[in-house]
Design an enzyme around this catalytic site. Structure first.
Site, short mmCIF file in Angstrom:
data_model
loop_
_atom_site.label_atom_id
_atom_site.label_comp_id
_atom_site.label_asym_id
_atom_site.label_seq_id
_atom_site.Cartn_x
_atom_site.Cartn_y
_atom_site.Cartn_z
CG ASP A 16 3.37 -11.96 8.73
OD1 ASP A 16 4.18 -10.78 8.70
OD2 ASP A 16 2.08 -11.93 8.89
CG HIS A 33 12.86 -6.86 9.31
ND1 HIS A 33 11.44 -7.72 9.04
CD2 HIS A 33 12.32 -5.70 9.20
CE1 HIS A 33 10.56 -6.92 8.91
NE2 HIS A 33 11.07 -5.60 8.94
CG ASN A 64 6.30 -6.95 2.08
OD1 ASN A 64 6.97 -8.18 1.96
ND2 ASN A 64 5.14 -6.57 2.74
CD1 TRP A 65 7.46 -3.67 -4.20
CD2 TRP A 65 9.11 -2.46 -3.56
NE1 TRP A 65 8.53 -4.18 -4.99
CE2 TRP A 65 9.46 -3.40 -4.27
CE3 TRP A 65 10.27 -1.58 -3.05
CZ2 TRP A 65 10.95 -3.68 -4.71
CZ3 TRP A 65 11.49 -1.80 -3.13
CH2 TRP A 65 11.79 -2.87 -4.09
NE ARG A 67 5.79 -4.52 5.26
CZ ARG A 67 5.96 -5.58 6.21
NH1 ARG A 67 6.98 -5.51 7.02
NH2 ARG A 67 5.00 -6.44 6.15
NE ARG A 176 0.61 -14.65 7.24
CZ ARG A 176 0.32 -13.91 6.43
NH1 ARG A 176 -0.16 -14.05 5.18
NH2 ARG A 176 0.57 -12.50 6.39
NE ARG A 182 -3.19 -10.99 6.12
CZ ARG A 182 -3.42 -10.24 7.24
NH1 ARG A 182 -4.59 -10.64 7.83
NH2 ARG A 182 -2.59 -9.54 7.86
CG LEU A 183 -3.20 -18.48 1.07
CD1 LEU A 183 -3.83 -19.15 -0.11
CD2 LEU A 183 -2.14 -19.20 2.12
C1 IPE Z 1 3.48 -11.52 3.83
O1 IPE Z 1 3.70 -10.85 4.91
C2 IPE Z 1 4.82 -11.13 3.17
C3 IPE Z 1 6.14 -11.90 3.76
C4 IPE Z 1 6.15 -12.75 4.65
C5 IPE Z 1 7.31 -11.50 3.00
P1 IPE Z 1 3.07 -9.46 5.17
O2 IPE Z 1 3.05 -9.06 6.71
O3 IPE Z 1 3.64 -8.29 4.25
O4 IPE Z 1 1.37 -9.62 5.04
P2 IPE Z 1 0.20 -8.97 5.24
O5 IPE Z 1 0.18 -7.47 5.13
O6 IPE Z 1 -0.23 -8.96 6.90
O7 IPE Z 1 -1.12 -9.55 4.62
C1 IPE Z 2 7.84 -10.69 8.09
O1 IPE Z 2 7.47 -9.76 9.29
C2 IPE Z 2 8.68 -9.88 7.21
C3 IPE Z 2 8.18 -9.28 5.74
C4 IPE Z 2 7.08 -9.09 5.40
C5 IPE Z 2 9.41 -8.52 5.05
P1 IPE Z 2 6.49 -8.36 9.21
O2 IPE Z 2 7.43 -7.06 8.90
O3 IPE Z 2 5.26 -8.41 8.50
O4 IPE Z 2 6.09 -8.22 10.80
P2 IPE Z 2 4.55 -7.95 11.31
O5 IPE Z 2 3.64 -8.64 10.62
O6 IPE Z 2 4.58 -6.53 11.09
O7 IPE Z 2 4.68 -8.27 12.64
MG MG Z 3 3.60 -9.04 8.52
#
Ligand code: IPE
Ligand code: IPE
Ligand code: MG
Length: 228
Positions: A16, A33, A64-65, A67, A176, A182-183
């Protein structure tokens, strides 16, 4: 940097912080990314040398969908490019690729790419790299419970046997990055007795030395599993 006595067979990472890494640099999120993919590459290379048998990386959650479409497309594009460009290296380094989650529901070109990569690396033995794609632990548990029910037995053993990770060693260490504690629907069943390790490092900045630090920390933990 070879340490084989930390005892962690299976390490999972919630990668993350890509977006925040980019924001700090006034770059678009996709740049974060891209840098994140580079970090994956370096960590996978190091994991085998560190004696880790299996590594599960959370790449795209079933949530993540939510987004923006552009970001989802960027992530899928990077995923495809990563598999294509690194397949030879997996083969050379004896890395067996595995994908967990509802990946068969992804676009047909992604599914075809994954099927080819799974097939090409199926004989590899040194390290298993499981990529969690369109993965959600609650979805995994529903699928596992349904599969167990179909056999007429709903028990801990039967559900465990139908999880996406059934053929992997038990999860030892869950990391993490980015400071969130969180998980986010990752490996809920498997983390029942895993050690949890949270670091403020943003994923694109996470280096093999940081993985080593987590393993060193793990080696000092006293795992009691409810006993003494
Ligand atoms: C968890 O990260 C999913 C991945 C790392 C692929 P997110 O960024 O989606 O998690 P939340 O929304 O902060 O809980
Ligand atoms: C983790 O980074 C990658 C995925 C969840 C795909 P984020 O895109 O969640 O990055 P932050 O949490 O917005 O910084
Ligand atoms: Mg994130």
């Amino acid at each position: 940097m070879t340490t084989k006595n930390h005892g962690a067979r299976h390490v999972a990472i919630i990668m993350d912080g890509n977006g925040r890494w980019a924001k700090k640099r006034l770059l678009p999120r996709v740049a974060g990314h891209k840098a994140g993919v580079e970090a994956v590459r370096n960590i996978v290379r190091a994991a085998g040398d560190m004696g880790i048998e299996a590594m599960t990386l959370y790449a795209f959650s079933s949530e993540n969908w939510k987004r923006p479409e552009d970001e989802v497309n960027d992530l899928m594009g990077l995923m495809k490019r990563f598999i294509l460009s690194d397949l030879d290296e997996f083969a050379a380094n004896d890395v067996k690729l595995k994908v967990i989650g509802n990946w068969r529901a992804l676009a047909s070109d992604v599914v075809a790419l994954i099927e080819n990569a799974l097939e090409r690396t199926s004989g590899n033995k040194r390290t298993t790299l499981a990529v969690a794609l369109n993965y959600g632990a609650q979805d995994e548990l529903v699928r596992a419970a349904q599969a167990a029910a179909a056999t007429g037995e709903i028990s801990e053993a039967a559900i465990a046997a139908h999880l996406d990770t059934a053929d992997m060693p038990p999860l030892d260490l869950l990391i993490r990055t980015s400071g969130e504690v969180r998980l986010s629907n990752f490996l809920l069943w498997q983390s029942a007795y895993a050690e949890l390790y949270f670091t403020d490092i943003l994923w694109p900045d996470f280096k093999p030395a940081d993985l080593q630090a987590a393993l060193d920390h793990f080696a000092r933990r006293d795992r009691r599993y409810g006993g003494l």
